[in-house]
Design a protein around this motif. Structure first.
Motif, PDB file in Angstrom:
ATOM      1  N   ALA A   1      -0.607  -8.502  -3.746  1.00  0.00           N
ATOM      2  CA  ALA A   1      -1.929  -8.708  -4.374  1.00  0.00           C
ATOM      3  C   ALA A   1      -2.585  -9.860  -3.764  1.00  0.00           C
ATOM      4  O   ALA A   1      -1.966 -10.712  -3.200  1.00  0.00           O
ATOM      5  CB  ALA A   1      -1.770  -9.026  -5.996  1.00  0.00           C
ATOM      6  N   GLY A   2      -3.971  -9.611  -3.523  1.00  0.00           N
ATOM      7  CA  GLY A   2      -4.830 -10.572  -2.762  1.00  0.00           C
ATOM      8  C   GLY A   2      -5.000 -10.149  -1.260  1.00  0.00           C
ATOM      9  O   GLY A   2      -5.564 -10.825  -0.549  1.00  0.00           O
TER      10      GLY A   2
ATOM     11  N   PHE B   1     -14.708  -4.586  -1.888  1.00  0.00           N
ATOM     12  CA  PHE B   1     -14.306  -3.176  -1.110  1.00  0.00           C
ATOM     13  C   PHE B   1     -15.824  -2.862  -0.425  1.00  0.00           C
ATOM     14  O   PHE B   1     -16.909  -3.243  -1.012  1.00  0.00           O
ATOM     15  CB  PHE B   1     -14.029  -1.877  -1.688  1.00  0.00           C
ATOM     16  N   THR B   2     -15.641  -2.554   0.917  1.00  0.00           N
ATOM     17  CA  THR B   2     -16.848  -2.333   1.764  1.00  0.00           C
ATOM     18  C   THR B   2     -16.733  -0.985   2.217  1.00  0.00           C
ATOM     19  O   THR B   2     -15.773  -0.862   3.140  1.00  0.00           O
ATOM     20  CB  THR B   2     -17.235  -3.341   2.714  1.00  0.00           C
TER      21      THR B   2
ATOM     22  N   ASN C   1     -10.281  -5.616   0.068  1.00  0.00           N
ATOM     23  CA  ASN C   1      -9.845  -7.197   0.372  1.00  0.00           C
ATOM     24  C   ASN C   1      -9.612  -7.465  -1.180  1.00  0.00           C
ATOM     25  O   ASN C   1     -10.082  -6.718  -2.083  1.00  0.00           O
ATOM     26  CB  ASN C   1     -11.131  -7.841   0.845  1.00  0.00           C
ATOM     27  N   SER C   2      -9.071  -8.673  -1.486  1.00  0.00           N
ATOM     28  CA  SER C   2      -8.464  -9.033  -2.737  1.00  0.00           C
ATOM     29  C   SER C   2      -8.071  -8.159  -3.486  1.00  0.00           C
ATOM     30  O   SER C   2      -8.387  -7.924  -4.579  1.00  0.00           O
ATOM     31  CB  SER C   2      -9.753  -9.559  -3.335  1.00  0.00           C
ATOM     32  N   LEU C   3      -7.060  -7.253  -3.009  1.00  0.00           N
ATOM     33  CA  LEU C   3      -6.491  -6.062  -3.818  1.00  0.00           C
ATOM     34  C   LEU C   3      -5.544  -6.522  -4.909  1.00  0.00           C
ATOM     35  O   LEU C   3      -5.086  -7.748  -4.690  1.00  0.00           O
ATOM     36  CB  LEU C   3      -5.712  -5.298  -2.769  1.00  0.00           C
ATOM     37  N   LYS C   4      -5.652  -5.825  -5.794  1.00  0.00           N
ATOM     38  CA  LYS C   4      -4.982  -5.907  -7.216  1.00  0.00           C
ATOM     39  C   LYS C   4      -4.167  -4.962  -7.558  1.00  0.00           C
ATOM     40  O   LYS C   4      -4.129  -3.535  -7.008  1.00  0.00           O
ATOM     41  CB  LYS C   4      -6.187  -6.068  -8.122  1.00  0.00           C
ATOM     42  N   PRO C   5      -3.097  -5.032  -8.414  1.00  0.00           N
ATOM     43  CA  PRO C   5      -2.067  -4.210  -8.743  1.00  0.00           C
ATOM     44  C   PRO C   5      -2.881  -2.851  -9.122  1.00  0.00           C
ATOM     45  O   PRO C   5      -2.437  -1.706  -8.845  1.00  0.00           O
ATOM     46  CB  PRO C   5      -1.223  -4.870  -9.752  1.00  0.00           C
ATOM     47  N   GLU C   6      -3.826  -3.118  -9.976  1.00  0.00           N
ATOM     48  CA  GLU C   6      -4.505  -1.928 -10.529  1.00  0.00           C
ATOM     49  C   GLU C   6      -5.412  -0.951  -9.379  1.00  0.00           C
ATOM     50  O   GLU C   6      -5.803   0.134  -9.826  1.00  0.00           O
ATOM     51  CB  GLU C   6      -5.657  -2.363 -11.647  1.00  0.00           C
ATOM     52  N   ASP C   7      -5.342  -1.578  -8.364  1.00  0.00           N
ATOM     53  CA  ASP C   7      -5.865  -0.642  -7.164  1.00  0.00           C
ATOM     54  C   ASP C   7      -4.922   0.390  -6.684  1.00  0.00           C
ATOM     55  O   ASP C   7      -5.243   1.104  -5.628  1.00  0.00           O
ATOM     56  CB  ASP C   7      -6.376  -1.337  -6.160  1.00  0.00           C
TER      57      ASP C   7
ATOM     58  N   GLN D   1      -1.462   6.794   0.439  1.00  0.00           N
ATOM     59  CA  GLN D   1      -1.063   6.048  -0.632  1.00  0.00           C
ATOM     60  C   GLN D   1      -1.348   4.528  -0.419  1.00  0.00           C
ATOM     61  O   GLN D   1      -0.904   4.025   0.744  1.00  0.00           O
ATOM     62  CB  GLN D   1       0.505   6.363  -0.792  1.00  0.00           C
ATOM     63  N   VAL D   2      -1.936   3.776  -1.633  1.00  0.00           N
ATOM     64  CA  VAL D   2      -2.035   2.399  -1.419  1.00  0.00           C
ATOM     65  C   VAL D   2      -1.282   1.872  -2.551  1.00  0.00           C
ATOM     66  O   VAL D   2      -1.383   2.294  -3.767  1.00  0.00           O
ATOM     67  CB  VAL D   2      -3.615   2.225  -1.617  1.00  0.00           C
ATOM     68  N   THR D   3      -0.427   0.671  -2.477  1.00  0.00           N
ATOM     69  CA  THR D   3       0.432   0.345  -3.282  1.00  0.00           C
ATOM     70  C   THR D   3       0.154  -1.283  -3.059  1.00  0.00           C
ATOM     71  O   THR D   3       0.595  -1.610  -2.043  1.00  0.00           O
ATOM     72  CB  THR D   3       1.872   0.441  -3.238  1.00  0.00           C
ATOM     73  N   VAL D   4      -0.217  -1.828  -4.244  1.00  0.00           N
ATOM     74  CA  VAL D   4      -0.416  -3.396  -4.378  1.00  0.00           C
ATOM     75  C   VAL D   4       0.663  -3.927  -5.141  1.00  0.00           C
ATOM     76  O   VAL D   4       0.536  -3.636  -6.436  1.00  0.00           O
ATOM     77  CB  VAL D   4      -1.709  -3.688  -4.643  1.00  0.00           C
ATOM     78  N   SER D   5       1.389  -4.784  -4.807  1.00  0.00           N
ATOM     79  CA  SER D   5       2.497  -5.344  -5.560  1.00  0.00           C
ATOM     80  C   SER D   5       1.956  -6.576  -6.127  1.00  0.00           C
ATOM     81  O   SER D   5       1.267  -7.364  -5.465  1.00  0.00           O
ATOM     82  CB  SER D   5       3.805  -5.602  -4.518  1.00  0.00           C
TER      83      SER D   5
END
Length: 119
Positions: free
Chosen positions: A13-14, A63-64, A79-85, A114-118
């Protein structure tokens, strides 16, 4: 026309990731969607041939979407990815029309990445 998505992975995350979508032909609108387990496919962002962009509210400012016309490739900088992404991200393309958030209006789809944000 074929679309090839790449760039997914596991990130904390982040953190940040950049997705790429290479196309074998031209399209009027290029978009990114995502689908989390048990949920419907969700519009994320799109860019039209004139450069105009649209984002879902939940990713605005983080996102851009951009494009390299010479490479016929669209990018999604996250950027600033969150688990809900966390989701499988799909690129899509439409031959004509304006930017739409409806998956059914897109003519071409990539295979998903696949995108996984922990947390």
């Amino acid at each position: 026309v074929q679309l090839q998505a790449s760039g997914g992975g596991l990130v904390q995350a982040g953190g940040s990731l950049r997705l790429s979508c290479a196309a074998s032909g031209s399209m009027y609108v290029r978009a990114w969607f995502r689908q989390a387990p048990g949920k419907e496919r969700e519009f994320v962002a799109a860019i039209r041939s004139d450069g105009s962009t649209v984002y879902v509210d939940s990713v605005k400012g983080r996102f851009t979407i951009s494009r390299d016309t010479a490479k016929n490739t669209v990018y999604l900088q996250m950027n600033s990815l969150k688990p809900e992404d966390t989701a499988v991200y799909y690129c899509a393309g439409a031959r004509a029309g304006g930017i739409t958030r409806s998956p059914g209006m897109y003519d071409y789809w990539g295979q998903g990445t696949q995108v996984t944000v922990s947390s």
